[in-house]
Scaffold this motif. Sequence first.
Motif, PDB file in Angstrom:
ATOM      1  N   GLU A 353      -0.774 -12.024   1.717  1.00  0.00           N
ATOM      2  CA  GLU A 353      -1.741 -11.948   2.817  1.00  0.00           C
ATOM      3  C   GLU A 353      -1.511 -13.083   3.818  1.00  0.00           C
ATOM      4  O   GLU A 353      -1.581 -12.878   5.038  1.00  0.00           O
ATOM      5  N   LYS A 354      -1.213 -14.264   3.313  1.00  0.00           N
ATOM      6  CA  LYS A 354      -0.952 -15.406   4.189  1.00  0.00           C
ATOM      7  C   LYS A 354       0.322 -15.181   4.997  1.00  0.00           C
ATOM      8  O   LYS A 354       0.377 -15.463   6.207  1.00  0.00           O
ATOM      9  N   PHE A 355       1.358 -14.672   4.331  1.00  0.00           N
ATOM     10  CA  PHE A 355       2.634 -14.457   4.998  1.00  0.00           C
ATOM     11  C   PHE A 355       2.558 -13.340   6.043  1.00  0.00           C
ATOM     12  O   PHE A 355       3.047 -13.487   7.168  1.00  0.00           O
ATOM     13  N   SER A 356       1.939 -12.230   5.694  1.00  0.00           N
ATOM     14  CA  SER A 356       1.942 -11.050   6.569  1.00  0.00           C
ATOM     15  C   SER A 356       0.878 -11.089   7.657  1.00  0.00           C
ATOM     16  O   SER A 356       1.026 -10.448   8.703  1.00  0.00           O
ATOM     17  N   GLY A 357      -0.209 -11.823   7.403  1.00  0.00           N
ATOM     18  CA  GLY A 357      -1.320 -11.816   8.348  1.00  0.00           C
ATOM     19  C   GLY A 357      -2.261 -10.647   8.164  1.00  0.00           C
ATOM     20  O   GLY A 357      -3.177 -10.438   8.964  1.00  0.00           O
ATOM     21  N   ASN A 358      -2.045  -9.870   7.101  1.00  0.00           N
ATOM     22  CA  ASN A 358      -2.904  -8.723   6.799  1.00  0.00           C
ATOM     23  C   ASN A 358      -3.636  -8.919   5.481  1.00  0.00           C
ATOM     24  O   ASN A 358      -3.019  -9.248   4.466  1.00  0.00           O
ATOM     25  N   LYS A 359      -4.940  -8.713   5.509  1.00  0.00           N
ATOM     26  CA  LYS A 359      -5.692  -8.643   4.263  1.00  0.00           C
ATOM     27  C   LYS A 359      -5.325  -7.351   3.551  1.00  0.00           C
ATOM     28  O   LYS A 359      -4.954  -6.353   4.178  1.00  0.00           O
ATOM     29  N   ALA A 360      -5.424  -7.358   2.234  1.00  0.00           N
ATOM     30  CA  ALA A 360      -5.117  -6.150   1.465  1.00  0.00           C
ATOM     31  C   ALA A 360      -5.940  -4.969   1.983  1.00  0.00           C
ATOM     32  O   ALA A 360      -7.136  -5.087   2.216  1.00  0.00           O
ATOM     33  N   GLY A 361      -5.258  -3.844   2.185  1.00  0.00           N
ATOM     34  CA  GLY A 361      -5.925  -2.653   2.692  1.00  0.00           C
ATOM     35  C   GLY A 361      -5.750  -2.443   4.177  1.00  0.00           C
ATOM     36  O   GLY A 361      -6.018  -1.353   4.691  1.00  0.00           O
ATOM     37  N   THR A 362      -5.282  -3.469   4.905  1.00  0.00           N
ATOM     38  CA  THR A 362      -5.154  -3.352   6.362  1.00  0.00           C
ATOM     39  C   THR A 362      -3.706  -3.352   6.835  1.00  0.00           C
ATOM     40  O   THR A 362      -3.452  -3.141   8.016  1.00  0.00           O
ATOM     41  N   GLY A 363      -2.753  -3.574   5.915  1.00  0.00           N
ATOM     42  CA  GLY A 363      -1.384  -3.792   6.359  1.00  0.00           C
ATOM     43  C   GLY A 363      -0.445  -2.623   6.243  1.00  0.00           C
ATOM     44  O   GLY A 363       0.672  -2.683   6.739  1.00  0.00           O
ATOM     45  N   SER A 364      -0.843  -1.573   5.570  1.00  0.00           N
ATOM     46  CA  SER A 364       0.029  -0.424   5.375  1.00  0.00           C
ATOM     47  C   SER A 364       1.320  -0.870   4.689  1.00  0.00           C
ATOM     48  O   SER A 364       1.316  -1.806   3.900  1.00  0.00           O
ATOM     49  N   GLN A 365       2.431  -0.210   5.000  1.00  0.00           N
ATOM     50  CA  GLN A 365       3.673  -0.502   4.298  1.00  0.00           C
ATOM     51  C   GLN A 365       4.373  -1.750   4.812  1.00  0.00           C
ATOM     52  O   GLN A 365       4.322  -2.067   5.993  1.00  0.00           O
ATOM     53  N   VAL A 366       5.041  -2.434   3.882  1.00  0.00           N
ATOM     54  CA  VAL A 366       5.974  -3.509   4.217  1.00  0.00           C
ATOM     55  C   VAL A 366       7.330  -3.064   3.692  1.00  0.00           C
ATOM     56  O   VAL A 366       7.471  -2.758   2.507  1.00  0.00           O
ATOM     57  N   THR A 367       8.321  -2.996   4.560  1.00  0.00           N
ATOM     58  CA  THR A 367       9.662  -2.574   4.157  1.00  0.00           C
ATOM     59  C   THR A 367      10.621  -3.743   4.228  1.00  0.00           C
ATOM     60  O   THR A 367      10.701  -4.437   5.244  1.00  0.00           O
ATOM     61  N   LEU A 368      11.365  -3.973   3.142  1.00  0.00           N
ATOM     62  CA  LEU A 368      12.397  -4.998   3.096  1.00  0.00           C
ATOM     63  C   LEU A 368      13.683  -4.344   3.582  1.00  0.00           C
ATOM     64  O   LEU A 368      14.443  -3.759   2.813  1.00  0.00           O
ATOM     65  N   LYS A 369      13.926  -4.420   4.885  1.00  0.00           N
ATOM     66  CA  LYS A 369      14.950  -3.590   5.528  1.00  0.00           C
ATOM     67  C   LYS A 369      16.368  -3.897   5.066  1.00  0.00           C
ATOM     68  O   LYS A 369      17.259  -3.044   5.168  1.00  0.00           O
ATOM     69  N   ASP A 370      16.609  -5.096   4.571  1.00  0.00           N
ATOM     70  CA  ASP A 370      17.953  -5.451   4.124  1.00  0.00           C
ATOM     71  C   ASP A 370      18.094  -5.404   2.608  1.00  0.00           C
ATOM     72  O   ASP A 370      19.127  -5.810   2.057  1.00  0.00           O
ATOM     73  N   SER A 371      17.083  -4.908   1.940  1.00  0.00           N
ATOM     74  CA  SER A 371      17.146  -4.756   0.486  1.00  0.00           C
ATOM     75  C   SER A 371      18.152  -3.663   0.126  1.00  0.00           C
ATOM     76  O   SER A 371      18.112  -2.564   0.686  1.00  0.00           O
ATOM     77  N   ASN A 372      19.042  -3.952  -0.804  1.00  0.00           N
ATOM     78  CA  ASN A 372      19.995  -2.919  -1.252  1.00  0.00           C
ATOM     79  C   ASN A 372      19.268  -1.718  -1.846  1.00  0.00           C
ATOM     80  O   ASN A 372      19.750  -0.587  -1.748  1.00  0.00           O
ATOM     81  N   TRP A 373      18.126  -1.982  -2.477  1.00  0.00           N
ATOM     82  CA  TRP A 373      17.327  -0.880  -3.043  1.00  0.00           C
ATOM     83  C   TRP A 373      16.438  -0.234  -1.985  1.00  0.00           C
ATOM     84  O   TRP A 373      15.831   0.777  -2.243  1.00  0.00           O
ATOM     85  N   PHE A 374      16.386  -0.820  -0.819  1.00  0.00           N
ATOM     86  CA  PHE A 374      15.539  -0.377   0.292  1.00  0.00           C
ATOM     87  C   PHE A 374      14.087  -0.210  -0.182  1.00  0.00           C
ATOM     88  O   PHE A 374      13.515   0.872  -0.162  1.00  0.00           O
ATOM     89  N   MET A 375      13.508  -1.342  -0.576  1.00  0.00           N
ATOM     90  CA  MET A 375      12.163  -1.347  -1.146  1.00  0.00           C
ATOM     91  C   MET A 375      11.080  -1.417  -0.077  1.00  0.00           C
ATOM     92  O   MET A 375      11.232  -2.089   0.945  1.00  0.00           O
ATOM     93  N   SER A 376       9.989  -0.734  -0.352  1.00  0.00           N
ATOM     94  CA  SER A 376       8.776  -0.813   0.467  1.00  0.00           C
ATOM     95  C   SER A 376       7.583  -0.923  -0.466  1.00  0.00           C
ATOM     96  O   SER A 376       7.610  -0.398  -1.583  1.00  0.00           O
ATOM     97  N   PHE A 377       6.540  -1.618   0.003  1.00  0.00           N
ATOM     98  CA  PHE A 377       5.337  -1.723  -0.815  1.00  0.00           C
ATOM     99  C   PHE A 377       4.128  -1.888   0.097  1.00  0.00           C
ATOM    100  O   PHE A 377       4.242  -2.163   1.292  1.00  0.00           O
ATOM    101  N   SER A 378       2.972  -1.683  -0.477  1.00  0.00           N
ATOM    102  CA  SER A 378       1.730  -1.860   0.280  1.00  0.00           C
ATOM    103  C   SER A 378       0.652  -2.417  -0.637  1.00  0.00           C
ATOM    104  O   SER A 378       0.636  -2.128  -1.844  1.00  0.00           O
ATOM    105  N   LEU A 379      -0.215  -3.227  -0.057  1.00  0.00           N
ATOM    106  CA  LEU A 379      -1.341  -3.792  -0.791  1.00  0.00           C
ATOM    107  C   LEU A 379      -2.603  -3.055  -0.350  1.00  0.00           C
ATOM    108  O   LEU A 379      -3.071  -3.226   0.769  1.00  0.00           O
ATOM    109  N   ASN A 380      -3.118  -2.233  -1.240  1.00  0.00           N
ATOM    110  CA  ASN A 380      -4.325  -1.478  -0.936  1.00  0.00           C
ATOM    111  C   ASN A 380      -5.576  -2.324  -1.130  1.00  0.00           C
ATOM    112  O   ASN A 380      -5.565  -3.330  -1.845  1.00  0.00           O
ATOM    113  N   GLN A 381      -6.648  -1.881  -0.499  1.00  0.00           N
ATOM    114  CA  GLN A 381      -7.958  -2.464  -0.765  1.00  0.00           C
ATOM    115  C   GLN A 381      -8.226  -2.368  -2.266  1.00  0.00           C
ATOM    116  O   GLN A 381      -7.950  -1.360  -2.902  1.00  0.00           O
ATOM    117  N   GLN A 382      -8.724  -3.438  -2.834  1.00  0.00           N
ATOM    118  CA  GLN A 382      -9.022  -3.459  -4.271  1.00  0.00           C
ATOM    119  C   GLN A 382     -10.516  -3.239  -4.521  1.00  0.00           C
ATOM    120  O   GLN A 382     -11.331  -3.636  -3.687  1.00  0.00           O
TER     121      GLN A 382
END
Length: 533
Positions: A353-382
């Motif tokens: 949350e500190k790094f992205s500037g988004n609280k959980a639930g507001t940031g949608s997907q984060v994609t690691l564009k240079d990841s060999n596995w091409f990973m994406s993740f999201s932090l949902n509202q808890q």
Amino acid sequence: MDIQNSDRKAYFIGGGIGSLAGAAFLIRDGGVSGSNITIYESLPVLGGSLDAGGNPEQGYTLRGSRMLTLNIYECTWALFNTIPSLTDPNTSVYEETVAFNERVKSNAKARLIDKNRAIVDSSKLGLTMANRTELLKLSEASEEKLGNSSIYDWFTPSFFESNFWFMWRTSFAFSPWHSAVEFKRYLHRFMQEFPNVETMTGVRRTVYNQYDSMILPLEVWLKSHGVTFMRGSTVTDLDTEYGLDPKTGSEKVIVKNLVYENARNSKTIEIKDGDLVFYQNGSMTDASSYGSMTSAPKFYTKADSQGWTLWEKLAKKYPEFGNPAVFNSNIAESFWESFTVTLKDTAFFDQMEKFSGNKAGTGSQVTLKDSNWFMSFSLNQQPHYKDQPSDVQVFFTYGLHPDRVGNFVGKPMTECSGEEILRELAGHLKFDYDVVFANAICIPCRMPYITSMFMPRLKTDRPLPVPKNSKNLAFISQFVEIPDDVVFTVEYSIRAAQMAVYELLEIDLEIPPITKFDKTVKVEVETVMKAFH
């Protein structure tokens, strides 16, 4: 003789959202008695691909999560506006979802992250003039011209390095070798999201995961109407024959018997005149397997699960019932791997949350564009699960290239345990593994056919919801042909079910039409402006 709908019996093969929705349409709009409806499901739980499981002790599981919007998904929200919420019987699931999204709104500030852990200015789509021309050319091509071509066939290499491609493909799970027809359909169906592709402000979420928020309320509603659920029961065969349809005077395929088996026995059910059979042909989550913190998921195929066998039998006899081999014969191009992470402290969420500037639930997907596995993740509202303790957090991640060797773990994602996958994720984010994942449980899930419905195909490779040569059998899945709509959505299954129910029962009600945002001047202008940004 005329058959009263209340006397009909209906049988659903598969317990996914299509079958549950179909049963609801039969009851709500067709006057079929719920006590005359039976749903057969091989697994011990309903929901199909919209499942969720686990617990805080062993870790939660989630094979996938579908992107939702409120301004389309017309059939979905029209249905769930009539299904009561489990938290407030006076509020519908739709109303509950709208209210939740008024409170928690998406506005992603870190949609793409590069290899240096820098947030990419993804408002700049990175399209060249040639790329824009290619997009326009594909979006205006007829489906007949596109045929069974792939996305690769329509773009030059620079397109696949653009920010637009990174964001669009991870929003919908496309790969370059997938169907150009499906890609075109998405460009039109979601054109209103094009101008906000980096912020994903049009994305909406349910209060909890989609199993808890959509499947369970629908299951409870159906149960209250007397629907029978046969869990742990697999339909192995349908006895069919050609018979005369008195209404049309033509020969049509008629299901005469349904054969199923479970742990107790094998049984044949007679399908009488007027009875109906609805079949969820194919499955994107067929042959799934789970790993653990110490082991990778096992490699399964359709030979292990037999999940495609019945469709293959039917298609062999009746070409109008589709061509499953187009979708289930190339696991290398239809599989990826997801993983669900259960956290016993807030360290990862706090740092993210500190790094992205988004609280959980507001940031949608984060994609690691240079990841060999091409990973994406999201932090949902808890909490993301209705029974989730307050001191536990859960998030979902996936990799579109799990067959490639990781950047930080020297082997493919498919060979990695949950711990190794978390070390790869921590490496990309430059987080201290022992700090953020010291109390984590990661459960990976391999899905051989998760994007099988995206495989290049011809129109005839998918059956209509009710094939023209069928009298009492309908198909309701991601593998049917619905003009203009897009697969890999909850909407596609629900629309297919509604189309099938209305046609077989000859219900004279309008099915909610597909909203043509792509035909509005406002959306067209905003899309062109964004494409040149």
